[in-house]
Design a protein around this motif. Sequence first.
Motif, PDB file in Angstrom:
ATOM      1  N   TYR A 118      -6.987  17.740  32.297  1.00 44.70           N
ATOM      2  CA  TYR A 118      -8.356  18.177  32.580  1.00 44.70           C
ATOM      3  C   TYR A 118      -8.757  17.586  33.925  1.00 44.70           C
ATOM      4  O   TYR A 118      -8.506  16.402  34.198  1.00 44.70           O
ATOM      5  CB  TYR A 118      -9.346  17.705  31.512  1.00 44.70           C
ATOM      6  N   MET A 119      -9.417  18.396  34.747  1.00 50.50           N
ATOM      7  CA  MET A 119      -9.942  17.898  36.012  1.00 50.50           C
ATOM      8  C   MET A 119     -11.270  18.567  36.303  1.00 50.50           C
ATOM      9  O   MET A 119     -11.434  19.775  36.107  1.00 50.50           O
ATOM     10  CB  MET A 119      -8.973  18.171  37.161  1.00 50.50           C
ATOM     11  N   MET A 120     -12.230  17.773  36.762  1.00 49.72           N
ATOM     12  CA  MET A 120     -13.494  18.309  37.258  1.00 49.72           C
ATOM     13  C   MET A 120     -13.430  18.393  38.774  1.00 49.72           C
ATOM     14  O   MET A 120     -13.056  17.425  39.441  1.00 49.72           O
ATOM     15  CB  MET A 120     -14.669  17.417  36.835  1.00 49.72           C
ATOM     16  N   GLY A 121     -13.776  19.549  39.312  1.00 57.48           N
ATOM     17  CA  GLY A 121     -13.642  19.775  40.747  1.00 57.48           C
ATOM     18  C   GLY A 121     -14.837  19.292  41.539  1.00 57.48           C
ATOM     19  O   GLY A 121     -15.558  20.103  42.126  1.00 57.48           O
ATOM     20  N   GLU A 122     -15.041  17.982  41.572  1.00 50.01           N
ATOM     21  CA  GLU A 122     -16.172  17.438  42.312  1.00 50.01           C
ATOM     22  C   GLU A 122     -15.867  17.352  43.802  1.00 50.01           C
ATOM     23  O   GLU A 122     -15.018  16.582  44.238  1.00 50.01           O
ATOM     24  CB  GLU A 122     -16.567  16.063  41.778  1.00 50.01           C
ATOM     25  N   THR A 123     -16.590  18.134  44.583  1.00 46.71           N
ATOM     26  CA  THR A 123     -16.324  18.238  46.015  1.00 46.71           C
ATOM     27  C   THR A 123     -16.561  16.929  46.764  1.00 46.71           C
ATOM     28  O   THR A 123     -15.893  16.649  47.760  1.00 46.71           O
ATOM     29  CB  THR A 123     -17.180  19.350  46.634  1.00 46.71           C
ATOM     30  N   SER A 124     -17.497  16.108  46.289  1.00 47.39           N
ATOM     31  CA  SER A 124     -17.791  14.864  46.995  1.00 47.39           C
ATOM     32  C   SER A 124     -16.642  13.865  46.925  1.00 47.39           C
ATOM     33  O   SER A 124     -16.613  12.906  47.693  1.00 47.39           O
ATOM     34  CB  SER A 124     -19.065  14.218  46.447  1.00 47.39           C
ATOM     35  N   GLN A 125     -15.686  14.073  46.030  1.00 52.55           N
ATOM     36  CA  GLN A 125     -14.506  13.209  45.991  1.00 52.55           C
ATOM     37  C   GLN A 125     -13.793  13.223  47.337  1.00 52.55           C
ATOM     38  O   GLN A 125     -13.198  12.221  47.745  1.00 52.55           O
ATOM     39  CB  GLN A 125     -13.551  13.680  44.885  1.00 52.55           C
ATOM     40  N   TYR A 126     -13.866  14.360  48.016  1.00 53.58           N
ATOM     41  CA  TYR A 126     -13.213  14.490  49.325  1.00 53.58           C
ATOM     42  C   TYR A 126     -14.203  14.785  50.443  1.00 53.58           C
ATOM     43  O   TYR A 126     -13.816  15.256  51.511  1.00 53.58           O
ATOM     44  CB  TYR A 126     -12.119  15.569  49.256  1.00 53.58           C
ATOM     45  N   ASN A 127     -15.479  14.492  50.204  1.00 52.17           N
ATOM     46  CA  ASN A 127     -16.442  14.519  51.306  1.00 52.17           C
ATOM     47  C   ASN A 127     -15.965  13.515  52.359  1.00 52.17           C
ATOM     48  O   ASN A 127     -15.556  12.399  52.006  1.00 52.17           O
ATOM     49  CB  ASN A 127     -17.818  14.123  50.775  1.00 52.17           C
ATOM     50  N   PRO A 128     -15.975  13.867  53.632  1.00 46.77           N
ATOM     51  CA  PRO A 128     -15.453  12.950  54.652  1.00 46.77           C
ATOM     52  C   PRO A 128     -16.085  11.561  54.620  1.00 46.77           C
ATOM     53  O   PRO A 128     -15.395  10.562  54.842  1.00 46.77           O
ATOM     54  CB  PRO A 128     -15.763  13.673  55.962  1.00 46.77           C
ATOM     55  N   ALA A 129     -17.388  11.487  54.325  1.00 49.68           N
ATOM     56  CA  ALA A 129     -18.041  10.179  54.256  1.00 49.68           C
ATOM     57  C   ALA A 129     -17.487   9.356  53.102  1.00 49.68           C
ATOM     58  O   ALA A 129     -17.272   8.146  53.234  1.00 49.68           O
ATOM     59  CB  ALA A 129     -19.553  10.351  54.113  1.00 49.68           C
ATOM     60  N   THR A 130     -17.253  10.007  51.971  1.00 52.17           N
ATOM     61  CA  THR A 130     -16.677   9.313  50.814  1.00 52.17           C
ATOM     62  C   THR A 130     -15.254   8.857  51.113  1.00 52.17           C
ATOM     63  O   THR A 130     -14.865   7.732  50.780  1.00 52.17           O
ATOM     64  CB  THR A 130     -16.690  10.229  49.581  1.00 52.17           C
ATOM     65  N   VAL A 131     -14.477   9.728  51.734  1.00 52.76           N
ATOM     66  CA  VAL A 131     -13.092   9.378  52.076  1.00 52.76           C
ATOM     67  C   VAL A 131     -13.070   8.171  53.004  1.00 52.76           C
ATOM     68  O   VAL A 131     -12.302   7.209  52.796  1.00 52.76           O
ATOM     69  CB  VAL A 131     -12.378  10.577  52.729  1.00 52.76           C
ATOM     70  N   HIS A 132     -13.921   8.197  54.029  1.00 54.89           N
ATOM     71  CA  HIS A 132     -13.931   7.091  54.990  1.00 54.89           C
ATOM     72  C   HIS A 132     -14.398   5.795  54.329  1.00 54.89           C
ATOM     73  O   HIS A 132     -13.787   4.729  54.529  1.00 54.89           O
ATOM     74  CB  HIS A 132     -14.825   7.428  56.173  1.00 54.89           C
ATOM     75  N   ALA A 133     -15.460   5.888  53.533  1.00 56.95           N
ATOM     76  CA  ALA A 133     -15.951   4.687  52.851  1.00 56.95           C
ATOM     77  C   ALA A 133     -14.897   4.145  51.889  1.00 56.95           C
ATOM     78  O   ALA A 133     -14.697   2.923  51.790  1.00 56.95           O
ATOM     79  CB  ALA A 133     -17.242   5.006  52.105  1.00 56.95           C
ATOM     80  N   ARG A 134     -14.199   5.036  51.186  1.00 58.52           N
ATOM     81  CA  ARG A 134     -13.146   4.618  50.265  1.00 58.52           C
ATOM     82  C   ARG A 134     -12.053   3.860  51.012  1.00 58.52           C
ATOM     83  O   ARG A 134     -11.555   2.814  50.546  1.00 58.52           O
ATOM     84  CB  ARG A 134     -12.577   5.844  49.550  1.00 58.52           C
ATOM     85  N   ASN A 135     -11.663   4.372  52.167  1.00 52.55           N
ATOM     86  CA  ASN A 135     -10.632   3.713  52.978  1.00 52.55           C
ATOM     87  C   ASN A 135     -11.103   2.345  53.460  1.00 52.55           C
ATOM     88  O   ASN A 135     -10.343   1.359  53.436  1.00 52.55           O
ATOM     89  CB  ASN A 135     -10.265   4.591  54.169  1.00 52.55           C
ATOM     90  N   GLN A 136     -12.357   2.279  53.906  1.00 48.39           N
ATOM     91  CA  GLN A 136     -12.892   1.022  54.427  1.00 48.39           C
ATOM     92  C   GLN A 136     -13.072  -0.013  53.317  1.00 48.39           C
ATOM     93  O   GLN A 136     -12.843  -1.206  53.522  1.00 48.39           O
ATOM     94  CB  GLN A 136     -14.225   1.271  55.140  1.00 48.39           C
ATOM     95  N   ILE A 137     -13.464   0.438  52.148  1.00 49.39           N
ATOM     96  CA  ILE A 137     -13.596  -0.476  51.008  1.00 49.39           C
ATOM     97  C   ILE A 137     -12.227  -1.047  50.646  1.00 49.39           C
ATOM     98  O   ILE A 137     -12.084  -2.240  50.373  1.00 49.39           O
ATOM     99  CB  ILE A 137     -14.232   0.249  49.810  1.00 49.39           C
ATOM    100  N   ALA A 138     -11.215  -0.184  50.635  1.00 51.57           N
ATOM    101  CA  ALA A 138      -9.861  -0.627  50.296  1.00 51.57           C
ATOM    102  C   ALA A 138      -9.362  -1.693  51.273  1.00 51.57           C
ATOM    103  O   ALA A 138      -8.584  -2.577  50.898  1.00 51.57           O
ATOM    104  CB  ALA A 138      -8.903   0.564  50.279  1.00 51.57           C
ATOM    105  N   GLU A 139      -9.809  -1.608  52.515  1.00 48.38           N
ATOM    106  CA  GLU A 139      -9.400  -2.576  53.536  1.00 48.38           C
ATOM    107  C   GLU A 139     -10.303  -3.806  53.580  1.00 48.38           C
ATOM    108  O   GLU A 139     -10.066  -4.725  54.370  1.00 48.38           O
ATOM    109  CB  GLU A 139      -9.381  -1.902  54.906  1.00 48.38           C
ATOM    110  N   GLY A 140     -11.355  -3.807  52.768  1.00 52.87           N
ATOM    111  CA  GLY A 140     -12.270  -4.939  52.752  1.00 52.87           C
ATOM    112  C   GLY A 140     -13.241  -4.984  53.905  1.00 52.87           C
ATOM    113  O   GLY A 140     -13.867  -6.028  54.161  1.00 52.87           O
ATOM    114  N   ALA A 141     -13.408  -3.874  54.612  1.00 52.40           N
ATOM    115  CA  ALA A 141     -14.219  -3.867  55.827  1.00 52.40           C
ATOM    116  C   ALA A 141     -15.703  -4.082  55.569  1.00 52.40           C
ATOM    117  O   ALA A 141     -16.432  -4.563  56.448  1.00 52.40           O
ATOM    118  CB  ALA A 141     -14.003  -2.555  56.582  1.00 52.40           C
ATOM    119  N   PHE A 142     -16.177  -3.711  54.386  1.00 54.99           N
ATOM    120  CA  PHE A 142     -17.593  -3.883  54.075  1.00 54.99           C
ATOM    121  C   PHE A 142     -17.922  -5.315  53.645  1.00 54.99           C
ATOM    122  O   PHE A 142     -19.089  -5.660  53.517  1.00 54.99           O
ATOM    123  CB  PHE A 142     -18.012  -2.944  52.929  1.00 54.99           C
ATOM    124  N   GLY A 143     -16.908  -6.139  53.392  1.00 50.41           N
ATOM    125  CA  GLY A 143     -17.166  -7.393  52.716  1.00 50.41           C
ATOM    126  C   GLY A 143     -17.418  -7.079  51.248  1.00 50.41           C
ATOM    127  O   GLY A 143     -16.713  -6.266  50.646  1.00 50.41           O
TER     128      GLY A 143
END
Length: 400
Positions: A118-143
């Motif tokens: 089962y998958m829900m097709g939520e477009t915000s999962q790949y919204n560019p802002a979400t993608v960038h924030a996800r990457n930055q969080i993974a790198e610890g950039a936000f603290g």
Amino acid sequence: MTFSLGIVGAGQFSGQFATLFQAHPGVSDVHVTDLLPERAEQLAAAQGLAGTFPSYEAMLESKEVDAVAVFTQRWTHGPLVVQGLNAGKHVYSAVPMAVTTQEIAAIIDAVKATGLTYMMGETSQYNPATVHARNQIAEGAFGRLFYAEGDYVHDMDLGFYEAYQYSGGENWKATASYPPLLYPTHSVGGVLGAWQTHAVSVSAIGVRDERGDGVFDKEISQFDNDFSNATALFEVAGGGSFRTNEFRRVGYPSHIRESRFRFFGTEASMEQLATVALWQDKKGVKDITELLEPKPTMSPDDPSLQHIAPERRAAFTSGSAPVHDRSRLPREFDNLHNGHEGSHHFLVDDFVTAVNTRTLPSVNAWVAARYTLPGIIAHQSALKGGVRLEIPDFGDAPAV
């Protein structure tokens, strides 16, 4: 390995996805059904699909179909998803997952019982802002991330009247009053899609509509709803909070950007508006607008979009942004339309890959519950004048 797919609902949105599913090398045949048979026939003819079914039930009974993709009215998804899973079909569903806690629980139970995808097709999962924030969080950039904001600001005047008239028929005003907080995933999903946590409580305020045109009128509304705008403040597990806005009467150019996000941490922050996005830390400000800006893949005047209000066509034409990693996508998608800020290609590939490899998709049932249920509880809070309510949680997805 491939599988066959049945599109359920031949409305304005599904045709864009039918093209992508049909082009994906992991899908063999694509069929379609609709309550209005002529719409199914038109879509099948226009897209060169494998064929139509007279009903959803007939589609589920067919051995020609291995999976279904549900693109029906937003309040109908829950029961249709359970019906599909219990019939032995993998299910892709448009948002929202469901409209009650009980419907969400039933989907999770069905996924557990059947072992199907089962998958829900939520477009915000790949919204560019979400993608960038996800990457930055993974790198610890936000603290330490402690606060975020997600908005879905789409005025009814900018294409929604036409969309509801297309889907709702003579009684379209009854369904156009759909409560904003029961369609929360474009705002909640964008925040939680980056911030790996979940909401545990909420307080929300609804604004009663004053337009007086029969939309958001309790005497007409199928949902007994007169809220056209709503704001919710969520507490998250592990400490911190986020705020979402779901606005349907708002002076804002939603045709430029309807979902937007902000993230605040102890070391850096990120803010996005309609036409600008900024990365900020204690040293200064960096403009990241171009990094998050999708490039159109088709003209808004393309004949395939003539049935869609001009104000809404941007959601169907956007390409990928520089922050998107297209290396994982099939080359068949390279010159095909995209949509919702570059998300459609990734969502289709997520589902097809999950079905063919029997792995969990990005927005699986447990993630979808965390994107959807907060809005359901927030609407209950708004109806009670903002009282703070706890949000149930179904836990993390089990390991595959």
